[in-house]
Design a protein around this motif. Structure first.
Motif, PDB file in Angstrom:
ATOM      1  N   ILE A  65      24.835  52.991  38.945  1.00  0.00           N
ATOM      2  CA  ILE A  65      25.780  52.239  38.138  1.00  0.00           C
ATOM      3  C   ILE A  65      25.807  50.779  38.574  1.00  0.00           C
ATOM      4  O   ILE A  65      25.841  50.461  39.760  1.00  0.00           O
ATOM      5  CB  ILE A  65      27.204  52.845  38.224  1.00  0.00           C
ATOM      6  CG1 ILE A  65      28.125  52.147  37.227  1.00  0.00           C
ATOM      7  CG2 ILE A  65      27.760  52.766  39.631  1.00  0.00           C
ATOM      8  CD1 ILE A  65      29.490  52.801  37.094  1.00  0.00           C
ATOM      9  N   SER A  69      28.906  47.536  34.716  1.00  0.00           N
ATOM     10  CA  SER A  69      29.318  48.779  34.068  1.00  0.00           C
ATOM     11  C   SER A  69      30.568  49.358  34.725  1.00  0.00           C
ATOM     12  O   SER A  69      31.459  49.886  34.060  1.00  0.00           O
ATOM     13  CB  SER A  69      28.187  49.805  34.110  1.00  0.00           C
ATOM     14  OG  SER A  69      27.073  49.353  33.391  1.00  0.00           O
ATOM     15  N   ASN A  72      33.676  47.546  33.531  1.00  0.00           N
ATOM     16  CA  ASN A  72      34.065  47.977  32.185  1.00  0.00           C
ATOM     17  C   ASN A  72      34.696  49.370  32.208  1.00  0.00           C
ATOM     18  O   ASN A  72      35.661  49.641  31.480  1.00  0.00           O
ATOM     19  CB  ASN A  72      32.849  47.965  31.251  1.00  0.00           C
ATOM     20  CG  ASN A  72      32.368  46.563  30.938  1.00  0.00           C
ATOM     21  OD1 ASN A  72      33.160  45.622  30.891  1.00  0.00           O
ATOM     22  ND2 ASN A  72      31.070  46.407  30.737  1.00  0.00           N
ATOM     23  N   SER A  73      34.164  50.258  33.040  1.00  0.00           N
ATOM     24  CA  SER A  73      34.724  51.607  33.162  1.00  0.00           C
ATOM     25  C   SER A  73      36.127  51.559  33.766  1.00  0.00           C
ATOM     26  O   SER A  73      37.028  52.286  33.333  1.00  0.00           O
ATOM     27  CB  SER A  73      33.815  52.480  34.031  1.00  0.00           C
ATOM     28  OG  SER A  73      32.537  52.611  33.459  1.00  0.00           O
ATOM     29  N   TRP A  74      36.294  50.710  34.771  1.00  0.00           N
ATOM     30  CA  TRP A  74      37.619  50.538  35.390  1.00  0.00           C
ATOM     31  C   TRP A  74      38.639  50.048  34.367  1.00  0.00           C
ATOM     32  O   TRP A  74      39.778  50.513  34.322  1.00  0.00           O
ATOM     33  CB  TRP A  74      37.506  49.557  36.549  1.00  0.00           C
ATOM     34  CG  TRP A  74      38.838  49.143  37.113  1.00  0.00           C
ATOM     35  CD1 TRP A  74      39.645  49.855  37.946  1.00  0.00           C
ATOM     36  CD2 TRP A  74      39.510  47.893  36.879  1.00  0.00           C
ATOM     37  NE1 TRP A  74      40.784  49.138  38.240  1.00  0.00           N
ATOM     38  CE2 TRP A  74      40.722  47.929  37.601  1.00  0.00           C
ATOM     39  CE3 TRP A  74      39.197  46.751  36.129  1.00  0.00           C
ATOM     40  CZ2 TRP A  74      41.627  46.865  37.595  1.00  0.00           C
ATOM     41  CZ3 TRP A  74      40.093  45.695  36.126  1.00  0.00           C
ATOM     42  CH2 TRP A  74      41.289  45.769  36.844  1.00  0.00           C
ATOM     43  N   SER A  76      38.607  50.574  31.134  1.00  0.00           N
ATOM     44  CA  SER A  76      38.969  51.687  30.246  1.00  0.00           C
ATOM     45  C   SER A  76      39.899  52.671  30.937  1.00  0.00           C
ATOM     46  O   SER A  76      40.794  53.248  30.310  1.00  0.00           O
ATOM     47  CB  SER A  76      37.706  52.422  29.786  1.00  0.00           C
ATOM     48  OG  SER A  76      36.848  51.555  29.081  1.00  0.00           O
ATOM     49  N   MET A  77      39.709  52.836  32.252  1.00  0.00           N
ATOM     50  CA  MET A  77      40.517  53.778  33.009  1.00  0.00           C
ATOM     51  C   MET A  77      41.975  53.328  33.120  1.00  0.00           C
ATOM     52  O   MET A  77      42.905  54.128  33.001  1.00  0.00           O
ATOM     53  CB  MET A  77      39.902  53.967  34.402  1.00  0.00           C
ATOM     54  CG  MET A  77      40.602  55.003  35.277  1.00  0.00           C
ATOM     55  SD  MET A  77      41.964  54.298  36.255  1.00  0.00           S
ATOM     56  CE  MET A  77      41.085  53.120  37.283  1.00  0.00           C
TER      57      MET A  77
END
Length: 388
Positions: A65, A69, A72-74, A76-77
């Motif tokens: 990862i 990325s 961006n995932s953080w 969304s979380m």
């Protein structure tokens, strides 16, 4: 060997690999070559061929990862657990600045070092030309995200903890003197800006508090105005979203202020005028915002950005000294200080969460307090020598 191609981005070659993950879903991976486009096509093609041969889709997701990325995932979380206004601020920072930069660098999460982050801050200030306070805002987001990586055992330590943040110069707000305020009141008289400007300059209200003012906040009998509702526009995923909250910025921002005779008349007239417009427009009148004070002739609630943009244009058109709309709040504080109102009373008037905020912003303006200090020194019997 996986499929792949070269992509030109920011005047450099990027490798884009296409593959299927363990669930059979199509995935892409971007790898920066670091090569400028001019004169490097052959080198970039060789790097692409090597990347296609060496790439192993079976490598664990955690190892592969990228930092971009992960950010961006953080994002969304945390989205379901924070205010929309807060998320908008985070998203604009991460999606528009942080992720694009680190995506181009191709930095993996497991490889992220303090130097990578420090280089990013240097790039932001020297190349993008952003302020130190903006970089500190970026740092806050990166540090929070990496703390999550540590808390979930993805990383052992938080590299953002070892960063030297830039020093922020103390902000000194602009403000109008009483003559400029009166000139401004004359200019906006009879326009949609009239009420917002007067509420900001007299009561020191924030823009969100002005747009959020409802008629149930005005107690005509007991002559009070209660600040308890806010309206803010935020941008999320390139869409403008209006956020209405039945609470203020902080606990101290919820406050009651006196409805002085002048504003009693102003708001009474505004209420009667709304009734007249509603009667004249009939079915064309927008009944959705009947409870709000700042509406136009057709009943549409005035948008926050309308106030900001039209205020700026009004000052320019009338050759007035340029200040921000928010600086009318500073104007209210400076006028109160000049009138001898204490800093503690100004804190309560403006709705600051703590006294330190008020003192830090307006302490340099408190001439009266400094004069009292000087008089106190002289009253002790200090004898200053006369000039020779």
């Amino acid at each position: 060997m996986v499929a792949g191609h070269l992509q030109e981005k920011n005047n450099r070659y990027q490798i884009v690999l296409s593959y299927k993950d363990e669930l059979g879903k199509n995935r892409t991976k971007w790898i920066s070559t670091g090569l400028p486009i001019k004169g490097n096509k052959k080198k970039a093609e060789d790097m692409l061929l090597k990347a296609r041969r060496d790439f192993n889709p079976a490598v664990t997701k955690e190892d592969e990862i990228t930092f971009a990325s992960f950010m961006n995932s953080w994002l969304s979380m945390i989205k379901p657990n924070i205010e929309l206004t807060t998320y908008s601020s985070y998203a604009n920072c991460v999606k528009r600045v942080v992720s694009p930069y680190f995506e181009e660098q191709g930095t993996l999460l497991r490889e992220i070092q303090p130097k990578h982050i420090q280089d990013f801050y240097t790039h932001c200030m020297n190349v993008r030309g952003v302020s130190a306070s903006t970089v500190i805002h970026y740092h806050a987001n990166i540090r929070k995200a990496l703390k999550y990586a540590v808390d979930t055992d993805i990383l052992m330590t938080n590299p953002a903890d070892k960063i030297q943040r830039p020093k922020v110069q103390k902000y000194v707000g602009k403000f109008y003197d009483i003559d400029e305020v009166n000139d401004l009141f004359h200019i906006v008289n009879g326009t949609r800006l009239e009420l917002p400007v007067m509420m900001a300059a007299f009561y020191g209200l924030r823009r969100s508090e002005i747009v959020g003012l409802k008629w149930d906040a005005i107690d005509f009998k007991n002559r009070t105005i209660t600040i308890k509702h806010t309206v803010t526009d935020v941008i999320i995923d390139n869409r403008l979203i209006t956020v209405e909250k039945d609470r203020t910025k902080n606990k101290s921002s919820y406050r009651s202020l006196p409805l002085v005779d002048e504003f009693y008349e102003i708001l009474s007239n505004a209420k009667n005028q709304q009734y007249e417009y509603r009667s004249l427009c009939g079915n064309s009148y927008n009944n959705k915002f009947l409870e709000y004070i700042c509406v136009d002739e057709m009943g549409n609630r005035i948008k926050p950005n309308f106030i900001t943009e039209n205020f700026r244009n009004t000052l320019h058109k009338n050759d007035m000294r340029r200040i921000r709309f928010h600086d009318l709040r500073h104007t209210a504080a400076s006028l109160l200080l000049n009138a001898g109102v204490s800093m503690k009373e100004i804190q309560e008037w403006l709705g600051h969460s703590d006294f330190g905020t008020t003192a830090n912003i307006y302490g340099h303006l408190d001439v009266n307090a400094k004069l009292r200090s000087a008089d106190a020194m002289l009253s002790l019997g200090m004898r200053l020598p006369a000039p020779a």
